[in-house]
Design an enzyme around this catalytic site. Structure first.
Site, PDB file in Angstrom:
ATOM      1  N   ASN A  96       7.328  -0.505   5.714  1.00 54.11           N
ATOM      2  CA  ASN A  96       5.748  -1.347   5.298  1.00 54.11           C
ATOM      3  C   ASN A  96       6.225  -2.675   5.540  1.00 54.11           C
ATOM      4  O   ASN A  96       6.883  -3.612   5.509  1.00 54.11           O
ATOM      5  CB  ASN A  96       5.870  -1.021   3.812  1.00 54.11           C
ATOM      6  CG  ASN A  96       5.417  -1.570   3.078  1.00 54.11           C
ATOM      7  OD1 ASN A  96       3.630  -2.011   3.815  1.00 54.11           O
ATOM      8  ND2 ASN A  96       4.661  -1.805   1.740  1.00 54.11           N
ATOM      9  N   ARG A 110       3.223   2.470   6.720  1.00 55.28           N
ATOM     10  CA  ARG A 110       2.634   2.591   6.349  1.00 55.28           C
ATOM     11  C   ARG A 110       1.596   1.651   6.736  1.00 55.28           C
ATOM     12  O   ARG A 110       1.834   0.832   7.441  1.00 55.28           O
ATOM     13  CB  ARG A 110       3.117   1.648   4.869  1.00 55.28           C
ATOM     14  CG  ARG A 110       1.860   1.467   3.803  1.00 55.28           C
ATOM     15  CD  ARG A 110       2.252   0.743   2.720  1.00 55.28           C
ATOM     16  NE  ARG A 110       1.221   1.208   2.044  1.00 55.28           N
ATOM     17  CZ  ARG A 110       0.892  -0.496   1.162  1.00 55.28           C
ATOM     18  NH1 ARG A 110       1.100  -1.487   1.359  1.00 55.28           N
ATOM     19  NH2 ARG A 110      -0.447  -0.344   0.060  1.00 55.28           N
ATOM     20  N   HIS A 149      -4.137   3.507  -2.567  1.00 57.25           N
ATOM     21  CA  HIS A 149      -3.220   4.380  -3.248  1.00 57.25           C
ATOM     22  C   HIS A 149      -3.082   5.358  -2.863  1.00 57.25           C
ATOM     23  O   HIS A 149      -2.376   6.149  -4.086  1.00 57.25           O
ATOM     24  CB  HIS A 149      -3.013   3.683  -4.831  1.00 57.25           C
ATOM     25  CG  HIS A 149      -3.112   2.030  -5.379  1.00 57.25           C
ATOM     26  ND1 HIS A 149      -3.272   1.604  -6.673  1.00 57.25           N
ATOM     27  CD2 HIS A 149      -1.963   1.512  -4.784  1.00 57.25           C
ATOM     28  CE1 HIS A 149      -2.813   0.490  -6.754  1.00 57.25           C
ATOM     29  NE2 HIS A 149      -2.489   0.261  -5.706  1.00 57.25           N
ATOM     30  N   ARG A 185      -6.839  -9.265 -10.192  1.00 58.90           N
ATOM     31  CA  ARG A 185      -7.943  -8.469 -10.193  1.00 58.90           C
ATOM     32  C   ARG A 185      -9.257  -8.351 -10.475  1.00 58.90           C
ATOM     33  O   ARG A 185      -8.441  -7.174 -11.903  1.00 58.90           O
ATOM     34  CB  ARG A 185      -7.879  -7.147  -9.178  1.00 58.90           C
ATOM     35  CG  ARG A 185      -7.108  -8.053  -7.630  1.00 58.90           C
ATOM     36  CD  ARG A 185      -7.824  -7.326  -6.700  1.00 58.90           C
ATOM     37  NE  ARG A 185      -6.214  -6.784  -5.645  1.00 58.90           N
ATOM     38  CZ  ARG A 185      -5.666  -5.590  -5.107  1.00 58.90           C
ATOM     39  NH1 ARG A 185      -5.948  -5.029  -5.829  1.00 58.90           N
ATOM     40  NH2 ARG A 185      -4.484  -5.634  -4.337  1.00 58.90           N
ATOM     41  N   GLU A 245       5.694   6.369  -2.802  1.00 60.05           N
ATOM     42  CA  GLU A 245       5.503   6.083  -1.756  1.00 60.05           C
ATOM     43  C   GLU A 245       6.159   6.201  -0.231  1.00 60.05           C
ATOM     44  O   GLU A 245       5.712   6.817   0.901  1.00 60.05           O
ATOM     45  CB  GLU A 245       4.649   4.357  -1.500  1.00 60.05           C
ATOM     46  CG  GLU A 245       3.788   4.835  -3.262  1.00 60.05           C
ATOM     47  CD  GLU A 245       3.105   3.388  -2.825  1.00 60.05           C
ATOM     48  OE1 GLU A 245       1.724   3.509  -2.855  1.00 60.05           O
ATOM     49  OE2 GLU A 245       3.163   2.413  -3.656  1.00 60.05           O
TER      50      GLU A 245
END
Ligand code: ADP
Length: 403
Positions: free
Chosen positions: A7, A92, A181, A242, A385
């Site tokens: 990643n 990723r 996601h 956010r 993940e």
């Protein structure tokens, strides 16, 4: 068979070496603050016997090349580099646009497509691509696979992914809902199906990924049909920093009122809103502690957070018609029974009823927390993940080599 999962972000590279199909993690680590004065590598590996050993190297890492070189050295020195070699590398990649519905074996056209998607994810796709390019240079003989955060949601129908905006915003500028996601939503959906011993293709699920970023997905017969994040990860649920859904006209009003630039408004919505905007804290644990101690702003923040999730659950029940299970995952979803309880309270009419004792059970694996006779399952499913990227990487390599 070992898969290296990468990643690669703008200032960090996270990696995990996973033995497949056992899914046992052999090595993990992160090269941090790349390009800054105080860069370093934190590397963890298993010694014979299975225990973890840690190592930290404070070294200047001018760029991603340096970072990958140091990761390679650390793997060699600690005996973590698999003797049988690597079967492949899974990367990723945040944005796959409309082109990637599945993971893709990396080839020049795939690299070009990821680059073409960079304006849609300017903070993520370029560093993801750097990681791919460096690995192509360092391991030219290995198959490498890009696994996209957006891919799982490419099954959304047009009525869910289009915005009611002028047609050419979509056709010329690619403005539509993509969702993010996806790797996590897909993984917890698979884990839920395995736990319930039912084919994923038969299940209708609502999955709630509640971490620093947060999103909900409506999954019909195993495929994503709607999700709360949209063109960017800003849309949908309230998050750590956010804002989630707002009236877009607020931006024009604030710009007129204060003269704020588009960049500063974007920053405010991404970095100073959500829990932080309401109570000054972006971390849910701290927010909950403040709320428990009587802080009214923190209580409001938690209340807003849970209310927004409940609204999405209601909407997605309407989208799906029948719901088999509601799934909580990620930092908050996995670790906060209080938030799970507050989210589910008042949803009895939808068949969602929690068992208080089960909800507070401390378990590492998957737990079912609905009441015994409840028509809808409520599950806590730890996300992973990296494992999902390793699974998809193997499956992509095998599919291609069997052709
Ligand atoms: P990221 O999106 O960065 O991967 P995580 O999935 O690790 O984030 O989730 C981070 C969030 O999980 C933080 O808000 C943190 O406070 C929250 N969290 C972790 N443990 C708990 C807990 N026991 N109770 C409440 N929130 C928790």
């Amino acid at each position: 068979m070992n898969i290296l999962v990468i990643n690669s972000g703008s200032s960090s590279v996270k990696y995990q070496l996973v033995d497949m199909p056992s899914e046992r993690v052999l090595t993990r680590g992160v090269a941090e603050r790349i390009g800054e004065a105080e860069s370093r590598l934190v590397h963890r590996w298993r010694i014979p016997g299975g225990e973890w050993q840690d190592m930290q190297r404070d070294e200047p890492l001018a760029d991603h090349h340096d970072a990958f070189r140091l990761i390679g050295t650390a793997m060699q020195e600690t005996g973590a580099m698999p003797t049988a070699g690597l079967a492949g590398i899974g990367h990723r990649v945040v944005h796959g646009g409309e082109r990637f519905r599945e993971p893709a074996l990396i080839a020049p056209d795939v690299v070009a497509a990821i680059r073409d998607m960079s304006p849609l994810a300017p903070l993520h796709n370029p560093p993801n691509l750097t990681g791919i390019e460096v690995c192509l240079e360092q391991f030219p003989e290995l198959p490498q696979v890009a696994v996209f955060d957006t891919a799982f949601h490419q099954s959304m129908p047009a009525h869910a992914y289009r915005y009611a905006l002028p047609e050419h915003w979509y056709s010329e500028h690619r403005v539509r809902r993509y969702g993010f996601h996806g790797t996590s939503h897909h993984y917890v959906a698979e884990q839920t199906a395995a736990h319930l011993q039912r084919p994923l293709g038969e299940l209708n699920l609502i999955t709630l990924h509640l971490g620093n970023g947060a999103s909900a997905a409506a999954i019909r017969a195993g495929r994503s049909v709607d999700t709360s994040m949209g063109f960017t990860p800003l849309e949908g649920l309230m998050m750590g920093t956010r804002c989630g859904d707002i009236d877009p006209a607020i931006l024009f009003y604030m710009s007129r009122e204060t003269g704020a630039s588009p960049a500063s408004l974007e920053d405010a919505l991404n970095k100073d809103s959500g829990l932080k905007g309401i109570c000054g804290e972006n971390d849910m644990r701290t927010t909950r502690e403040l709320a428990d101690a009587g802080d009214a702003r923190a209580q409001l923040a938690v209340g807003m957070y849970c209310y927004r999730i409940r609204k999405y659950i209601g909407a997605y029940c309407a989208v799906l018609g029948r719901l088999d299970a509601l799934v909580f995952t990620a930092g908050i979803g996995e670790n906060s029974p209080e938030i799970r309880a507050q989210v589910c309270s008042g949803l009895e009419a939808l068949g969602i009823t929690l068992d208080t004792g089960r909800n507070h059970r401390q378990d590492d694996g998957i737990i079912e927390i609905q009441q015994a006779a409840a028509p809808v399952g409520v599950l806590v499913v730890p996300t992973n993940e990296e494992i999902e990227i390793a699974r998809q990487t193997i499956s992509c390599i095998e599919t291609i080599s069997s052709r």
